[in-house]
Motif scaffolding. Structure first.
Motif, PDB file in Angstrom:
ATOM      1  N   ALA A   1       1.090  -0.983  -0.076  1.00 34.36           N
ATOM      2  CA  ALA A   1       0.269   0.021  -0.104  1.00 34.36           C
ATOM      3  C   ALA A   1       0.892   1.335  -0.133  1.00 34.36           C
ATOM      4  O   ALA A   1       0.329   2.161  -1.001  1.00 34.36           O
ATOM      5  N   ILE A   2       1.950   0.529   1.130  1.00 34.18           N
ATOM      6  CA  ILE A   2       2.718   2.391   0.679  1.00 34.18           C
ATOM      7  C   ILE A   2       3.413   2.447  -0.349  1.00 34.18           C
ATOM      8  O   ILE A   2       4.171   3.483  -1.324  1.00 34.18           O
ATOM      9  N   MET A   3       3.791   1.199  -1.259  1.00 36.63           N
ATOM     10  CA  MET A   3       4.577   1.732  -2.741  1.00 36.63           C
ATOM     11  C   MET A   3       3.853   1.902  -3.324  1.00 36.63           C
ATOM     12  O   MET A   3       3.349   2.295  -4.260  1.00 36.63           O
ATOM     13  N   ARG A   4       2.066   2.102  -3.099  1.00 35.87           N
ATOM     14  CA  ARG A   4       1.419   2.484  -4.396  1.00 35.87           C
ATOM     15  C   ARG A   4       1.032   3.379  -4.213  1.00 35.87           C
ATOM     16  O   ARG A   4       0.990   4.887  -5.177  1.00 35.87           O
ATOM     17  N   ALA A   5       0.735   3.802  -2.519  1.00 35.53           N
ATOM     18  CA  ALA A   5       1.001   5.238  -2.043  1.00 35.53           C
ATOM     19  C   ALA A   5       1.916   6.030  -3.253  1.00 35.53           C
ATOM     20  O   ALA A   5       1.746   7.058  -3.275  1.00 35.53           O
ATOM     21  N   GLY A   6       3.367   6.004  -2.759  1.00 36.14           N
ATOM     22  CA  GLY A   6       4.315   6.271  -3.283  1.00 36.14           C
ATOM     23  C   GLY A   6       4.238   6.914  -4.513  1.00 36.14           C
ATOM     24  O   GLY A   6       4.486   7.801  -5.346  1.00 36.14           O
ATOM     25  N   VAL A   7       4.194   6.497  -5.854  1.00 38.97           N
ATOM     26  CA  VAL A   7       4.001   6.118  -6.580  1.00 38.97           C
ATOM     27  C   VAL A   7       2.982   7.343  -7.135  1.00 38.97           C
ATOM     28  O   VAL A   7       2.987   7.814  -8.553  1.00 38.97           O
ATOM     29  N   THR A   8       1.942   6.779  -6.251  1.00 34.72           N
ATOM     30  CA  THR A   8       0.728   8.142  -6.902  1.00 34.72           C
ATOM     31  C   THR A   8       0.979   9.176  -6.372  1.00 34.72           C
ATOM     32  O   THR A   8       0.866  10.566  -7.416  1.00 34.72           O
ATOM     33  N   HIS A   9       1.799  10.311  -5.700  1.00 34.06           N
ATOM     34  CA  HIS A   9       2.368  10.674  -5.168  1.00 34.06           C
ATOM     35  C   HIS A   9       3.545  11.168  -5.885  1.00 34.06           C
ATOM     36  O   HIS A   9       3.609  12.565  -6.441  1.00 34.06           O
ATOM     37  N   TRP A  10       4.180  10.530  -7.220  1.00 37.30           N
ATOM     38  CA  TRP A  10       5.536  10.561  -8.219  1.00 37.30           C
ATOM     39  C   TRP A  10       4.439  11.006  -9.020  1.00 37.30           C
ATOM     40  O   TRP A  10       4.964  12.619  -9.653  1.00 37.30           O
ATOM     41  N   HIS A  11       3.888  10.979  -9.164  1.00 36.91           N
ATOM     42  CA  HIS A  11       2.855  11.097 -10.917  1.00 36.91           C
ATOM     43  C   HIS A  11       2.139  12.174 -10.442  1.00 36.91           C
ATOM     44  O   HIS A  11       1.669  13.033 -11.217  1.00 36.91           O
ATOM     45  N   ALA A  12       1.958  12.600  -9.464  1.00 36.03           N
ATOM     46  CA  ALA A  12       0.822  13.854  -8.757  1.00 36.03           C
ATOM     47  C   ALA A  12       1.843  14.459  -9.013  1.00 36.03           C
ATOM     48  O   ALA A  12       1.951  15.998  -8.581  1.00 36.03           O
ATOM     49  N   GLY A  13       3.730  13.914  -8.858  1.00 32.52           N
ATOM     50  CA  GLY A  13       4.811  15.643  -9.232  1.00 32.52           C
ATOM     51  C   GLY A  13       5.226  15.956  -7.869  1.00 32.52           C
ATOM     52  O   GLY A  13       6.122  16.784  -7.691  1.00 32.52           O
TER      53      GLY A  13
ATOM     54  N   GLN B   1      23.014  11.863 -22.084  1.00 33.55           N
ATOM     55  CA  GLN B   1      22.335  11.926 -22.488  1.00 33.55           C
ATOM     56  C   GLN B   1      21.551  10.352 -21.662  1.00 33.55           C
ATOM     57  O   GLN B   1      22.040   9.711 -21.581  1.00 33.55           O
ATOM     58  N   VAL B   2      19.983  10.800 -20.760  1.00 29.13           N
ATOM     59  CA  VAL B   2      19.620   9.293 -19.857  1.00 29.13           C
ATOM     60  C   VAL B   2      18.559   8.701 -20.733  1.00 29.13           C
ATOM     61  O   VAL B   2      17.876   9.624 -21.066  1.00 29.13           O
ATOM     62  N   GLN B   3      17.745   8.003 -20.420  1.00 27.57           N
ATOM     63  CA  GLN B   3      16.436   7.442 -20.568  1.00 27.57           C
ATOM     64  C   GLN B   3      15.933   6.943 -19.410  1.00 27.57           C
ATOM     65  O   GLN B   3      16.211   6.121 -18.734  1.00 27.57           O
ATOM     66  N   ILE B   4      14.788   7.412 -18.769  1.00 30.75           N
ATOM     67  CA  ILE B   4      13.994   7.147 -17.293  1.00 30.75           C
ATOM     68  C   ILE B   4      12.343   6.936 -18.049  1.00 30.75           C
ATOM     69  O   ILE B   4      11.953   7.339 -18.884  1.00 30.75           O
ATOM     70  N   LYS B   5      12.024   6.030 -18.109  1.00 33.67           N
ATOM     71  CA  LYS B   5      10.657   5.328 -17.570  1.00 33.67           C
ATOM     72  C   LYS B   5      10.040   5.775 -16.378  1.00 33.67           C
ATOM     73  O   LYS B   5      10.261   5.084 -15.528  1.00 33.67           O
ATOM     74  N   ALA B   6       8.569   5.770 -16.928  1.00 34.62           N
ATOM     75  CA  ALA B   6       7.214   6.462 -16.557  1.00 34.62           C
ATOM     76  C   ALA B   6       7.515   5.061 -15.327  1.00 34.62           C
ATOM     77  O   ALA B   6       6.576   3.541 -15.954  1.00 34.62           O
ATOM     78  N   THR B   7       7.102   5.184 -14.179  1.00 32.29           N
ATOM     79  CA  THR B   7       6.830   3.988 -13.404  1.00 32.29           C
ATOM     80  C   THR B   7       5.471   4.114 -12.998  1.00 32.29           C
ATOM     81  O   THR B   7       4.703   4.796 -12.719  1.00 32.29           O
ATOM     82  N   SER B   8       4.527   2.852 -13.299  1.00 36.63           N
ATOM     83  CA  SER B   8       3.353   2.532 -13.059  1.00 36.63           C
ATOM     84  C   SER B   8       2.990   1.250 -11.731  1.00 36.63           C
ATOM     85  O   SER B   8       4.029   0.370 -11.752  1.00 36.63           O
TER      86      SER B   8
END
Length: 484
Positions: free
Chosen positions: A395-407, A477-484
């Motif tokens: 649950a904390i992991m999903r909350a962390g990803v959600t906060h990341w998506h929210a900037g 140059q770096v390649q960063i992929k969005a987490t989900s």
């Protein structure tokens, strides 16, 4: 698994609970008490087209068995690894023209395994299936009626040329499945996809506040040896210090129920009365039913909002099943508006609405609102769950990803680090979930440094991440992929 890996545990007489397992040396948080391959396991009927029948990973386009057209696999490597287990099942499915339900398929796989290995597959197996409890004498008439239907379907499915198995023994196996079947999750740990039987795990007794947790290790998909590629192994892992001679326990049900409801569920499914400390003393029941701090709503108001919440949860599930996600959010908002003035932040009715609200809003990419609900949910969970509970970590992991998506990079990184610390204990460093989380932690750490150095550069980087484009950082140059 070798005999040596089983040295830390021994079977002992656990009083009213029957047999149990205890440790013969002190263990620390995150230690693997033992690992065990499944005696037999099957994918759920509802997910048979989406999940590999060998390694239980979810796959977007699995490879289908050309003969029975029922079993599906990641690829031919998984299919070859599964053939020894699947070949008799494959023939039986073709003969009757369709696959029976998951309980019948699991019972048949167990019987074929017993026929092959006489019920004891290694020296490290501490018990046989014959000695496991089936609780047939404690079943309700309705449960027994369902079991007898499964027995009849088993005989329709069981090949006529195979060894005849007595009805009493078949009934025993179904009883064992009912009481001891372990739910298997997909590679992300987010969805139950099947059920299996693990004899040693069956000896571990229940406690609502356990000292161990169980996870499914999906093996190493890239390994050259197919046995490592598809081996379904559970790992029993210590949640904290376990002293020499202490009994090993796991929780059979989710802790997030008041004690009387947990006791009812355990009695209904596993036929025993839970007398653990948390049930006996009702520990945390007050938090799970808490009212808003500083408020003292009347019993009438509490009942009204509770009834409203229960009805709303039914409607939320119906809307989710239909895929009407905007309706889900509408119901959640209405319910939370009713609950907020009345319920405390650890009240179960509130938490059960915050969970789908944050999840569905994230799916709809409304991350600002979703992150607020996720944060509230995690704060409530943290006051209720064991600090190293796997569900809390997820649950904390999903909350962390959600906060990341929210900037919200600072909050997101902090939550991801908290989740990583828990999952290192519950899943171990090599589990796919932990590896994903470690990659997220590295990414958010880099973003946080950039954010603190220069917010403009950080926001430019976020645009590149969200559009999955390469960008330049420190001249590289770096390649960063969005987490989900």
């Amino acid at each position: 698994m070798t005999v040596e890996t089983m040295d830390p545990v021994e079977v002992f007489a656990a009083g009213e609970k029957g047999r149990g397992l205890r440790v013969t040396k002190e263990l620390s948080a995150g230690d693997v008490v033992f690992a065990e391959a499944s005696f037999a396991a099957v994918v759920f009927d509802s997910l048979s087209l989406q999940v590999c029948h060998s390694c239980f990973r979810r796959q977007p386009n699995p490879h289908r068995c050309a003969q029975c057209k029922f079993a599906h696999y990641c690829d031919r490597t998984c299919q070859r690894a599964a053939w020894d287990e699947h070949k008799q099942e494959c023939s039986a499915i073709r003969k009757i023209g369709k696959a029976p339900n998951e309980n019948v398929r699991l019972a048949a796989r167990i019987m074929w395994r017993i026929k092959k290995d006489t019920g004891l597959v290694s020296d490290a197996q501490l018990t046989t299936l014959d000695l496991l409890e089936d609780h047939l004498s404690k079943m309700t008439p309705e449960d027994l009626k369902e079991l007898k239907v499964d027995v009849q379907h088993f005989y329709s499915y069981w090949p006529k040329k195979s060894k005849v198995v007595g009805e009493d023994y078949v009934s025993h196996i179904f009883g064992v499945i009912n009481c001891n079947g372990f739910t298997l999750c997909d590679q992300r740990g987010l969805q139950a996809v099947g059920v299996g039987l693990f004899p040693n795990l069956c000896l571990v007794n229940h406690d609502c506040w356990p000292n161990c947790t169980v996870i499914l290790n999906h093996g190493i998909q890239t390994a050259l040896d197919a046995s490592f590629h598809s081996k379904r192994r559970i790992e029993l892992r210590a949640l904290g210090k376990i002293s020499e001679g202490e009994e090993l326990t796991v929780s059979y049900v989710d802790f997030l129920n008041v004690s009387k409801d947990r006791q009812r569920l355990l009695k209904q499914q596993y036929y025993f009365d839970c007398k653990c400390e948390h049930c006996t003393n009702g520990i945390k029941d007050d938090l799970m039913t808490a009212g808003r701090e500083g408020q003292k709503p009347s019993a009438e108001v509490l009942k009204e909002v509770t009834d409203f919440s229960l009805q709303a949860l039914v409607k939320i599930e119906e809307a989710r099943t239909k895929g009407d996600f905007h309706e889900v959010i509408k119901i959640c908002r209405e319910c939370l508006q009713k609950q907020d003035p009345v319920f405390g932040d650890t009240n179960l009715h509130l938490l059960r609405v915050l969970s789908p609200a944050s999840e569905v809003l994230s799916f709809l990419q409304q991350f600002d609102e979703a992150s607020g609900y996720a944060r509230r949910m995690v704060e409530g969970y943290a006051k209720l769950y064991h600090p190293n509970n796997a569900q809390l970590g997820m649950a904390i992991m999903r909350a962390g990803v959600t906060h990341w998506h929210a900037g919200q990079i600072e909050e997101g990184h902090g939550l991801i680090c908290r989740a990583y610390a828990i999952l290192l204990i519950t899943h171990g460093a090599h589990h796919p979930i932990t590896k994903d989380l470690e990659a997220m932690r590295t990414q958010t750490e880099m973003e946080l440094r950039l954010f603190k150095q220069n917010e403009y550069v950080y926001h430019s980087m976020r645009e590149a991440v969200l559009s999955n484009k390469p960008m330049s950082v420190a001249g590289e140059q770096v390649q960063i992929k969005a987490t989900s």
